[in-house]
Design a protein around this motif. Structure first.
Motif, PDB file in Angstrom:
ATOM      1  N   MET A  85      27.330  47.530  31.473  1.00 34.32           N
ATOM      2  CA  MET A  85      27.239  48.794  32.157  1.00 34.32           C
ATOM      3  C   MET A  85      26.808  49.515  30.493  1.00 34.32           C
ATOM      4  O   MET A  85      26.397  50.262  29.842  1.00 34.32           O
ATOM      5  CB  MET A  85      29.049  49.984  32.139  1.00 34.32           C
ATOM      6  N   GLN A 127      38.769  47.104  33.811  1.00 39.55           N
ATOM      7  CA  GLN A 127      38.620  46.098  33.343  1.00 39.55           C
ATOM      8  C   GLN A 127      37.849  46.664  32.335  1.00 39.55           C
ATOM      9  O   GLN A 127      38.121  46.308  30.772  1.00 39.55           O
ATOM     10  CB  GLN A 127      37.664  45.617  33.890  1.00 39.55           C
ATOM     11  N   CYS A 128      36.611  46.516  31.550  1.00 39.21           N
ATOM     12  CA  CYS A 128      36.022  46.780  30.106  1.00 39.21           C
ATOM     13  C   CYS A 128      35.840  48.244  30.053  1.00 39.21           C
ATOM     14  O   CYS A 128      36.281  47.952  28.983  1.00 39.21           O
ATOM     15  CB  CYS A 128      34.578  46.079  30.139  1.00 39.21           C
ATOM     16  N   GLY A 129      36.307  48.710  30.953  1.00 36.86           N
ATOM     17  CA  GLY A 129      36.524  50.613  30.850  1.00 36.86           C
ATOM     18  C   GLY A 129      35.362  51.913  30.161  1.00 36.86           C
ATOM     19  O   GLY A 129      35.905  52.428  30.004  1.00 36.86           O
ATOM     20  N   TYR A 130      34.109  50.701  30.657  1.00 34.98           N
ATOM     21  CA  TYR A 130      33.141  51.690  29.885  1.00 34.98           C
ATOM     22  C   TYR A 130      32.443  52.293  31.072  1.00 34.98           C
ATOM     23  O   TYR A 130      32.564  53.537  30.303  1.00 34.98           O
ATOM     24  CB  TYR A 130      32.254  50.053  29.779  1.00 34.98           C
ATOM     25  N   CYS A 131      32.612  51.744  32.514  1.00 39.67           N
ATOM     26  CA  CYS A 131      32.745  53.217  33.331  1.00 39.67           C
ATOM     27  C   CYS A 131      33.521  54.368  33.566  1.00 39.67           C
ATOM     28  O   CYS A 131      33.517  55.175  34.516  1.00 39.67           O
ATOM     29  CB  CYS A 131      32.478  52.864  34.328  1.00 39.67           C
ATOM     30  N   GLN A 132      34.647  53.697  33.058  1.00 45.08           N
ATOM     31  CA  GLN A 132      36.142  54.420  33.981  1.00 45.08           C
ATOM     32  C   GLN A 132      36.225  55.984  33.493  1.00 45.08           C
ATOM     33  O   GLN A 132      36.829  56.887  34.374  1.00 45.08           O
ATOM     34  CB  GLN A 132      37.447  53.795  33.295  1.00 45.08           C
ATOM     35  N   CYS A 146      30.272  50.729  39.498  1.00 45.69           N
ATOM     36  CA  CYS A 146      31.136  49.526  37.679  1.00 45.69           C
ATOM     37  C   CYS A 146      30.514  48.129  37.860  1.00 45.69           C
ATOM     38  O   CYS A 146      31.004  47.455  39.049  1.00 45.69           O
ATOM     39  CB  CYS A 146      32.792  49.681  38.218  1.00 45.69           C
ATOM     40  N   ARG A 147      30.436  47.572  36.737  1.00 43.39           N
ATOM     41  CA  ARG A 147      29.466  46.410  36.744  1.00 43.39           C
ATOM     42  C   ARG A 147      31.167  45.181  36.832  1.00 43.39           C
ATOM     43  O   ARG A 147      30.878  44.193  36.925  1.00 43.39           O
ATOM     44  CB  ARG A 147      29.387  45.661  35.714  1.00 43.39           C
ATOM     45  N   CYS A 148      32.372  45.692  36.867  1.00 38.20           N
ATOM     46  CA  CYS A 148      33.296  44.706  36.466  1.00 38.20           C
ATOM     47  C   CYS A 148      34.074  44.131  37.540  1.00 38.20           C
ATOM     48  O   CYS A 148      34.109  43.600  37.991  1.00 38.20           O
ATOM     49  CB  CYS A 148      34.310  44.735  35.365  1.00 38.20           C
ATOM     50  N   THR A 188      35.923  46.936  39.730  1.00 44.77           N
ATOM     51  CA  THR A 188      36.780  47.542  39.489  1.00 44.77           C
ATOM     52  C   THR A 188      36.880  48.524  40.827  1.00 44.77           C
ATOM     53  O   THR A 188      38.209  49.480  41.252  1.00 44.77           O
ATOM     54  CB  THR A 188      37.450  48.776  38.773  1.00 44.77           C
TER      55      THR A 188
HETATM   56  S1  FES Z   1      35.310  48.359  34.032  1.00 46.48           S
HETATM   57 FE1  FES Z   1      33.994  47.735  33.219  1.00 46.48          FE
HETATM   58  S2  FES Z   1      31.847  49.012  33.921  1.00 46.48           S
HETATM   59 FE2  FES Z   1      33.504  49.473  35.682  1.00 46.48          FE
END
Ligand code: FES
Ligand code: FES
Lengths: 731, 157
Positions: free
Chosen positions: A350, B96-101, B131-133, B135
């Motif tokens: 992302m 997860q990585c949090g970027y999209c959150q 969300c690529r992770c 969630t």
């Molecule tokens: S938590 Fe990583 S892209 Fe959504």
């Protein structure tokens, strides 16, 4: 008798603790003074010596656990902290974490081991030494307390950050004895707990890094701000291997905010401006000429031809062989043959690639999201033309990694190359999504031809698998190959080990005809198991149907030497209700495999309507990772793995035209959305005795379970991906 | 010079009229919780509220935002991460990585304010962020839990 450290100068090595945030804040304000952030940390922070490399305990009992691997979403940071804290016997509610820097690691002879975060290694590759780090620190803390009391340390116990002298009932806390403990000589040998005694490992504790991700406070690489920082946008030659010929800087130099336009390495151009938006706007207006070279003639069609030739080629490298497959197939009562193809795919984290660099003749510092801090430091030193000891890398949170930011630090090298052209000024390079999509290190492209032979009972007597296509190692690091063979191509199909084939086939031959197009391949979450599991699990399903057998029973019969694989398969079949009737119109499919030392299986339930529209209703998944450090995070990883694997199955495809990747953004490289998402039921069934990975294995079973369910629903066997290119209407 | 009302405060920024709101937030106002991931309106990472509506700020030129329109970013959603969605997200360990959150939460918050008790179909139709992770299932549970928390809160009033 307590043993004090004799060598006091060792103190010079100690790094004093800062929280991640504080260290970060320091890093942010140091550069312009020309001092290094590391030096500043040592002079500025509170004087709290570490107990050992892994553990710092502050007077208020706060426990700082150092984590060398990167957190990129998989919960590794929390899991590793659990492992240390288990042996440390500290109060979990007081645990915080920090990243040591690669430069510190270099200065201390890699005391924290590997920084590499990939191959689902974060936990399974470091559990032993991080637990030992916690146990050693605990012993030192107990010893310091015993010394202060003048008692035998054997009479003291530690729990929850409190040390108790059992006979007298006296107590003290870690925070009170930590300074003294730091002066003791660490014990050479410590005994690790029996897994039966674990209190924290195996508990579904909450992640340590959640809150800042809910408020916008979490700083990712792309968010970094340094005082006086400039921003850069970059464009590399759209044809891989092509070069930068020329650009007309005069055309954009007067655009708002633009400071300079620079060539980067021999294949890219960057605009440096006050803001990234200005830099990118100018870059889009910049006339650029490329020397595209011979690769401009390559397309998806020419690549497919190259792979087709490999399917029938005489020469190939053997990956797994048993009995005499050729003879068995000749004698088989029935043979089945099928050819599958798997496309290029982009990691598409992302957060696009980015790095911030500050270069002077004496020193170079880089702030970046990376899966491997040490490799990032190496890349920095190389690009800076300085020794590694004159460089430093500060790891910033990753907005996803998936393998893109571990073996490849092209974005770091570019950032340094740009920073070198504006010495003394920090520059943040951020790739546009378009740049990110077109300059990946893609999931390699392969095809596979499989032939299976059945006897009169419908039992599998022989199988041949020919894989034709790209080797990641040949491109990334040929030194990792043995005699020109990339064994990792056979992931999931190997005779034994972490990526062993699930089935015992009496006569087997699996080989690889290496065909390497010019498109750079990379480790893409799951790596070669993704396509290999599709090939094997789809084909086993084809064989079961050809034999007129139930796909579960057909598999079970081939798994007598693989009880753990069989156990996860049975678990999903049972929970999903295999063999019992499904809701009207709903059909099931199975898949099983071993990857990264874990055993995983899935049973998918799908329906396909009259227009060929697929609906994935429910997936039951099982994982046996040996030990399950944090079951709720394993569930999150399993759910996430379905999104990653099914996004790839439904939409993931990078096509090649005129030597470059055609897709540019998420409109042409789509991902699953919440509406596509099936219900996921996760069975975590750790059987103990080994350590398997979590972040990747399940991806491999996602696609084949759904594909086999689609066959059950429609009678259509899909052999080319992604699904968006296929008509799913029933035959 | 553009005048904006961001998280309750009026600010003035000196930028080109076509600059997308996203980049004004991130680069002029240093509100980096709002993320860039595609720049073409395809992913939702840049979602903010304008007068209560979820808007993808990468496509919104700053000149199209009026001085009286209330822009709310993730930083302004609550002062102390107490918004029901933030509570629910924390309870369920959603990121997860949090970027999209941030974008995910802002999309969900706009939905909840319009439909306090959204169905799964409402969520499917309104939360179209990538969300690529992966969630998504926790996001869905989080939205339902937030609706619950909201309801309990109202019952106590
Ligand atoms: S938590 Fe990583 S892209 Fe959504
Ligand atoms: S960044 Fe705005 S929708 Fe993707």
């Amino acid at each position: 008798m307590s043993k004090k450290r004799v060598n006091v100068s060792r103190r010079e090595f100690l790094i004093h603790s800062t929280t991640i945030g504080a260290g970060f804040a320091l890093g942010m304000y140091i550069p312009l003074t020309g001092k290094t952030a590391l030096a500043a940390e040592q002079t500025v922070t509170a004087e709290v010596p570490e107990v050992n490399a892994w553990v710092v305990i502050k007077p208020d009992d706060t426990v700082v656990i150092r984590i060398a691997r990167s957190e990129m979403g998989q919960g590794t940071l929390t899991g590793l902290a659990q492992l240390v804290a288990e042996e440390l016997e500290c109060d979990w509610s007081k645990v915080t974490t920090e990243y040591p820097t690669p430069g510190q690691s270099l200065a201390r002879e890699r005391v924290w081991g590997s920084f590499s975060t990939g191959g689902s290694q974060g936990i399974r590759g470091s559990h032993a030494y991080v637990r030992k780090g916690g146990a050693v620190a605990r012993q030192m803390l107990i010893e310091a307390a015993a010394d202060a009391w003048g008692v035998d340390m054997e009479q003291c116990r530690a729990a929850n950050s409190v040390i108790t002298h059992v006979p007298s009932g006296r107590t003290t806390t870690y925070g009170k004895v930590a300074v003294d403990a730091a002066d003791l000589i660490p014990p050479l040998e410590v005994e690790l707990k029996d897994p039966k005694e674990w209190k924290l490992i195996g508990k579904p504790v909450k992640r340590l890094d959640t809150v800042d991700k809910l408020t916008g406070k979490q700083v990712f690489g792309a968010d970094l701000q340094l005082p006086g920082m400039l921003n850069a946008a970059i464009k590399a030659c759209p044809v891989f291997g092509g070069k930068l010929k020329s650009f007309d800087a005069a055309k954009v130099r007067t655009m708002p905010g633009v400071r300079t336009v620079v060539a980067v390495e021999d294949n890219a151009v960057a605009v440096v401006a006050e803001t990234w938006w200005q830099a990118n706007t100018a870059l889009n207006a910049l006339p650029v000429k490329w020397d595209t070279g011979p690769n401009a003639a390559v397309s998806s069609q020419t690549i497919a031809k190259m792979l087709d030739e490999g399917l029938g080629a005489k020469e190939a490298s053997i990956g797994n062989e048993a009995g005499d497959a050729k003879k068995a197939l000749k004698e088989a009562v029935k043979t089945v043959e099928a050819t599958y193809a798997y496309p290029y795919q982009n990691h598409a984290t992302m957060e696009p690639m980015n790095a911030t660099a500050l270069w002077t003749k004496e020193r170079c510092e880089v702030w970046c999201p990376t899966q491997n801090g040490e490799a990032a430091l190496q890349a920095t030193a190389e690009a800076a033309g300085l020794s590694a000891s004159r460089c430093e890398v500060y790891k910033i949170h990753l907005g996803g990694g998936f393998g893109r930011r571990g073996a490849f630090h092209d974005y770091v090298k570019q950032a340094v190359a740009i920073a070198k052209q504006v010495p003394g000024i920090p520059v943040k390079l951020l790739w546009s999504r378009e740049e990110d999509m077109q300059h990946g290190h893609y999931h390699p492209i392969t095809k596979a031809r499989l032939v299976g032979g059945l006897d009169q009972n419908g039992d599998l007597v022989g199988m041949q698998v020919r894989i034709s296509g790209q080797s990641i190692l040949a491109s990334v690091n040929p030194n990792w190959m043995s005699n020109g063979v990339d064994m990792f191509v056979f992931q999931g199909l190997m005779a034994e080990g972490d990526h062993a084939i699930s089935y015992s086939v009496p006569n087997l031959s699996i080989d690889h005809a290496m065909r390497n197009p010019h498109v750079p391949p990379g480790f893409w979450r799951g790596v070669n198991i993704n396509q290999n599991a599709i090939y094997m699990e789809s084909f086993i399903d084809e064989l079961a149907h050809a034999a007129g057998k139930d796909p579960l029973e057909f598999r079970q019969k081939l798994m007598s030497d693989n009880p753990k694989g069989r156990a996860v398969l049975d678990a999903v079949a049972e929970k999903a209700g295999w063999g019992k009737s499904a809701p009207e119109g709903v059909h099931r499919g199975l898949a099983v495999c071993k990857a990264f030392a874990s055993y995983v299986a899935a049973c998918a339930e799908v329906s396909v309507d009259g227009n060929g529209k697929l609906k994935m209703h429910r997936i039951v998944a099982a994982t046996d990772p040996g030990y399950a450090v944090n079951p709720q995070q394993i569930e999150a990883q399993v759910e996430g793995s379905f999104v990653f694997g099914l996004s790839a199955l439904l939409y993931g495809e990078c096509t090649v035209a005129a030597g470059g990747v055609e897709q540019q953004n998420f409109d042409t490289y789509a991902s699953m959305l919440i509406a596509d998402m099936p219900k996921v039921e996760v069975i975590v069934m750790p059987s103990g005795g080994f350590w398997g990975g979590i972040g990747e294995p399940t991806i491999a079973v996602a696609a084949p379970a759904v594909l086999n369910a689609i066959f059950a629903a429609t009678g259509k066997r899909i052999r080319e991906f992604p699904l968006k290119n296929n008509d799913l209407r029933a035959v | 010079m553009a005048k904006l009302k961001i998280n309750g405060k009026t600010v003035e920024v000196d930028v080109d009229a076509e600059t997308p709101l996203l980049w004004v937030l991130r680069e002029q106002l240093r509100l980096t919780g709002t993320k860039y991931a595609c720049g073409i309106g395809a992913c939702g990472a840049c979602t903010v509220h304008i007068d209560g509506q979820a808007v993808r700020s990468c496509l919104m030129p700053v000149s199209a935002v009026g001085p009286d329109q209330a822009v709310v970013t993730i930083e302004g959603l609550s002062p102390d991460h107490s918004h029901p969605l933030q509570q629910a997200w924390e309870q369920l360990d959603v990121p997860q990585c949090g970027y999209c959150q941030p974008g995910m939460i802002m999309s969900a918050a706009a939905l909840l304010s319009q439909k306090p008790n959204p169905s799964d179909a409402d969520i499917d139709a309104n939360v179209t962020n990538i969300c690529r992770c992966g969630t998504y299932n926790r996001v869905r549970r989080g939205i339902h839990l937030a609706a619950e928390i909201n309801k309990r809160g109202r019952a106590h009033e």
